[in-house]
Design a protein around this motif. Sequence first.
Motif, PDB file in Angstrom:
ATOM      1  N   UNK A 221       0.435  -1.155   0.341  1.00  0.00           N
ATOM      2  CA  UNK A 221      -0.104  -0.153   0.090  1.00  0.00           C
ATOM      3  C   UNK A 221       1.113   1.003   0.231  1.00  0.00           C
ATOM      4  N   UNK A 222       2.246   1.274   0.668  1.00  0.00           N
ATOM      5  CA  UNK A 222       3.060   2.757   0.695  1.00  0.00           C
ATOM      6  C   UNK A 222       2.623   2.823   1.635  1.00  0.00           C
ATOM      7  N   UNK A 223       1.618   3.154   2.376  1.00  0.00           N
ATOM      8  CA  UNK A 223       1.506   3.286   3.737  1.00  0.00           C
ATOM      9  C   UNK A 223       2.813   3.108   5.146  1.00  0.00           C
TER      10      UNK A 223
ATOM     11  N   UNK B  42       1.208   0.503  15.455  1.00  0.00           N
ATOM     12  CA  UNK B  42      -0.143   0.129  14.557  1.00  0.00           C
ATOM     13  C   UNK B  42      -1.287  -0.249  13.833  1.00  0.00           C
TER      14      UNK B  42
ATOM     15  N   UNK C 269      -7.780   7.702  15.349  1.00  0.00           N
ATOM     16  CA  UNK C 269      -6.369   7.702  13.965  1.00  0.00           C
ATOM     17  C   UNK C 269      -7.177   7.434  12.923  1.00  0.00           C
TER      18      UNK C 269
ATOM     19  N   UNK D 265      -6.387   7.566  -2.063  1.00  0.00           N
ATOM     20  CA  UNK D 265      -6.437   5.767  -1.650  1.00  0.00           C
ATOM     21  C   UNK D 265      -6.327   5.562  -0.739  1.00  0.00           C
ATOM     22  N   UNK D 266      -7.112   4.459  -0.882  1.00  0.00           N
ATOM     23  CA  UNK D 266      -6.926   3.439   0.343  1.00  0.00           C
ATOM     24  C   UNK D 266      -7.231   3.283   1.298  1.00  0.00           C
ATOM     25  N   UNK D 267      -7.153   3.378   2.938  1.00  0.00           N
ATOM     26  CA  UNK D 267      -6.656   3.120   3.268  1.00  0.00           C
ATOM     27  C   UNK D 267      -6.708   1.080   4.058  1.00  0.00           C
ATOM     28  N   UNK D 268      -6.361   0.902   4.487  1.00  0.00           N
ATOM     29  CA  UNK D 268      -6.301  -0.790   4.130  1.00  0.00           C
ATOM     30  C   UNK D 268      -7.184  -0.929   5.788  1.00  0.00           C
ATOM     31  N   UNK D 269      -7.320  -0.087   6.714  1.00  0.00           N
ATOM     32  CA  UNK D 269      -7.588  -0.009   7.868  1.00  0.00           C
ATOM     33  C   UNK D 269      -9.999  -0.005   8.003  1.00  0.00           C
TER      34      UNK D 269
END
Lengths: 675, 528
Positions: A409-411, A417, B1, B9-13
Amino acid sequence: MNSKQRWQFYIDRGGTFTDIVGKTPQNKIIVHKLLSENPEQYQDAPIQGIRDLMGIAPNQPIPTAQIEVVKMGTTVATNALLERKGDRVVLLINRGFKDALRIGYQNRPDIFAREIILPSMLYETVVEIDARYDAQGNELQPVDTHQVRQDLRAVYETGISSCAIVLLHGYRYTNHELQVAQIAESVGFTQISISHRVSPLIKLVSRGDTTVVDAYLTPILRRYIDRITHQLPDTPLMFMKSDGGLANGDNFQGKDSILSGPAGGIVGAVQTSQKAGFNRIVTFDMGGTSTDVAHYAGEYERELDSEIAGARMRVPVLAIHTIAAGGGSILTFDGLSYRVGPESGGSNPGPACYRRGGELTVTDANVMLGKIQPQYFPVVFGQDGNQSLDREIVKSKFQQLTAKITATTGNHLTPEQVASGFMAIAVANMANALKKISLQRGYDLSLYTLCCFGGAGAQVACLVADNLGISKILIHPYAGVLSAYGIGLADVRSTKVMSVEETLTPEIMPQLKSLLASLINTEISSDTAVINKVNLKYIGTDSTLNIDFNTDIAIMEQNFTNKHKTQYGFIQPEKELVIESVTVELVQKMDTPEEAIIDRTRPLNEPPTVIETVPMFAADSWHDAQVYCRENLQPHDCIKGAAIIVEEISTIIIEPDWQATVNDHNYLILEQISH
Amino acid sequence: MFQNLDLNKPDPIRLEIFKNLYQFIAEQMGIVLQNTAASVNIKERLDFSCAIFHADGSLVANAPHIPVHLGSMSASITSLINHVQDKFKPGDVYLSNNPYNGGTHLPDVTAITPVFKSPILEGKEGGQKPIFYVASRGHQADIGGISPGSMPPHSTTIEEEGILLDNFLLVESGNFREDAITEILTNHNYPARNIPQNLADFKAQIAANNRGATELLKMVEQYGLETVQTYMQFVQDNAELAVRKAIANLKDGKFIYTMDNGAQIQVKVTIDQDNARAAIDFTGTSPQQQSNFNAPAAVTQAAVLYVFRTLVDDAIPLNAGCLKPIEIIIPEGCMLNPTYPAAVVAGNVETSQTIVDALYGALGIMAASQGTMNNFTFGNQHYQYYETICGGSGAGNGFNGTDAVQTHMTNSLLTDPEVLESRYPVMLESFSIRENSQGRGQYSGGNGVVRKVRFLESMTAGILSSHRVVPPFGLAGGTSGKVGKSYVIRKDQSIEDLDSTATVEMQPGDTFVIETPGGGGYGYTKSD
């Protein structure tokens, strides 16, 4: 000997652990936990537990004269049902209906499955009986007794000795079933379950299933009870039923045993919450693979129709809802989103931290976040059963997972976390399931107190409560063994149900009264309460509501209308009311343990000892969490989050913005601190 | 949070939490509808579904109990948006059941509520636009037409099937237009028979929509409108990706499946492996029929969505994203895209099953199921009864079919034998598995059932069914299942055979027998 001077034992024999609460002759409560299966050490966990608590050497007999009563909840029958390991059963049903239970209501469990898998049937073979009543009780065809006898003999000779008798309209017109039962007895059947005795209510399919379950499980229960009785001769033995009442060992049947274990937990939660002054509670019992929840707002809620392990049951059981998520729910990343469950690590291999090669689970996320501290957990893991929980493997697995997520994802996230992201999803899923159940019943959850017990619940209780808008959580000092304790607090109950299916009119009142009276067929003692109820519904519908019986019809109508309005939001005054059935409940109060008042021995201004301070990740940052020992806490102590309270068998997490106080009965009350 | 995350882009959480929340909102609407509806169809047979939609009208989440409702409301929403344009006002609710405009058949009435950010109208009309739509579809017990229950076996025009509601404004700025709706339900050649019940169910649908709107607005308050709307898009992308993965495992194929009335459904599936897309072309399908076996386009779309959903072995959300990689071509005027005034009532319950089996046949996935719902009705001036009857399911590569079970587009429950006999003057003589009706092969199909109902009063009985002539096909060398049959055994023991669709006068002592089809087998039988 005075009963006050003898022992009482309350035992919850679960799948993994057997919990025992003992009341000593000195009225002291002691608790004990042991493995349910440990063949190298002992044959029966409950018996061994009693020995342990009484301090009886292995070669000595148990001094049963010192035991007043043993009360038990058991999953023996439930497990036999789940694993399809009950006795061999023949189903006896009208000609033309041999497949009626298999076809059931013809629906499939998963609408998107290409291969349709239906639950397997519990009966091994079927004998069709030539006999027929119509819906009004006219005998269209008498029982062909000669043929029945011949067919039953043939089945009996194959080694089947348990039978389920289910005939059309038998819930009301019972003669055919009785005739067939008589033949079965003369042929030699030892377990004869008759549908109108097991569940005297309309609906061939669900009454039939219930009867088959009874025939399938009762012999197993009988053998289990005999084994216990053999080791505890002359000791009164009582069992917890699915409806939350106790029954004498002789009266305990397969059909009433399925929720024997969880029912103890509900009774324990309800009784202890009431003593603490909380009258509206949601019980929250989170285990490894699933979480049980139930509502209480003044009376035990029961449901008549339930489905357990593919069997449609039609007997009153406590309304317990099971959510398929627990500490063992597995965490995965599917390339786009985080997923929690539905797969579970179960108890073997269990979470990664159990050192058995398991995958990451909800429990591991709590280890990662510092909410579970291995040093306070039993040292029973690893090959030789002498190691603590493995924090290192959890860290390394979360690091790998984080690297994978970052690469995809690149996050850029830290492992904590990621763990806390998974927890957010697990908590949201659980809260959604709870909200759905309360919405179905028309409740506003924010007015309720969460009563938390069992293994893993207290690790997430604050987060779940936050999500639901619940501001109070109750944790009883025996929360770790609350099912067993609840069995000790339960009353002796027996419920009789009888189908009516008549319109509610003044004319029917005499008939109704005599019907209710006829259901009490035993001598009742002066300490027994009789509770009469009617199950009412609008004509042409199936949505039955349980209403207190009253000789004044208008009052029953009004109560029905009120309840219908609360649950469904509308009423249909133009429709007639139909009495589906009546129930009579006999409740005999038991002599139950008092909740002792605990005195504070430390000065008020002296806070409890902090054992240590550990890092805990909560609300997106690390906190210094102070660790307390539950047994050091005293009334009026107040602990502010972030904090951890450790017990021998569980861990209680106080999130930031929450605080815990101890009341006079040593209950822990968690409250949200308002801003 | 969740603060300050970018929305490119979507955050997976958040993706997982939002996916579950949207689905949960649709489910909550369903609970409210089930609780507050008065009719047995909705409350007990669960013949309803609820859904939430993006501002552009695309489906975000729905919660059907019966597959034929799958995604089939999208077209109704799009049609409404095109019709109303920018005239939506807070507090409006529209009704629609138009089969030529997103509907399935007339009894399925959809209530649609536009959701506004603020409930108060700012300035003049058109001051603000809806930010979402919520909708609920429920099967009405009766919506008029030539027979009670609005499921006539022999209708030939839509008018004979009941009242057509085309984007009717039911609630205007919070005011329930009782007179107007009563007028529409009354002023018809074949008016609705129980208008108070219709109104009660419409109100339940409005309540369900309100619940959905409230919950969505709560989300907006918590996360902000931009986030909620953006994640509606991300959730659709997520479903699209899951379906693309499933498409990658498919091969081209075609299939022609003939129906008992001689009409045929022709389908050709073309897989574009490079772009992970599928084209499903129904060109060659018979033209619009004189009978009521025409299936509105929404039914075909639901059937396609169902089949692709069963190919994904994961609980993916059902939304507009699922259909993005799929191009569906249905020539106008064919029986799968009929025009006014074609009769359509059997399209939803019968033709839908044929479409599903034809698709599985083209894809080579599994043999045919019984391919019908065996719609059995009986009644007179005192009683009306309707049931669908199970049969055999088809076998596939690696698994047998199942005996006596509801398949594909339906999953509705059957009334208990004792309840049936207590409420109606009939006697169930037998209800059992129809042995040896399954198709054979390496994997065998499931058996159908035999249901025998004896009448104790004079009544009119009807059967609306398929696969009485054409057997459910086997696949890859498996043999076909047995055709079903329906017949009447008169009191004098004489037998009258019935067609796939038939209406019969029953006298006391007569028995109506329904033998349902078996499922087809898969693969050649291995010889020893």
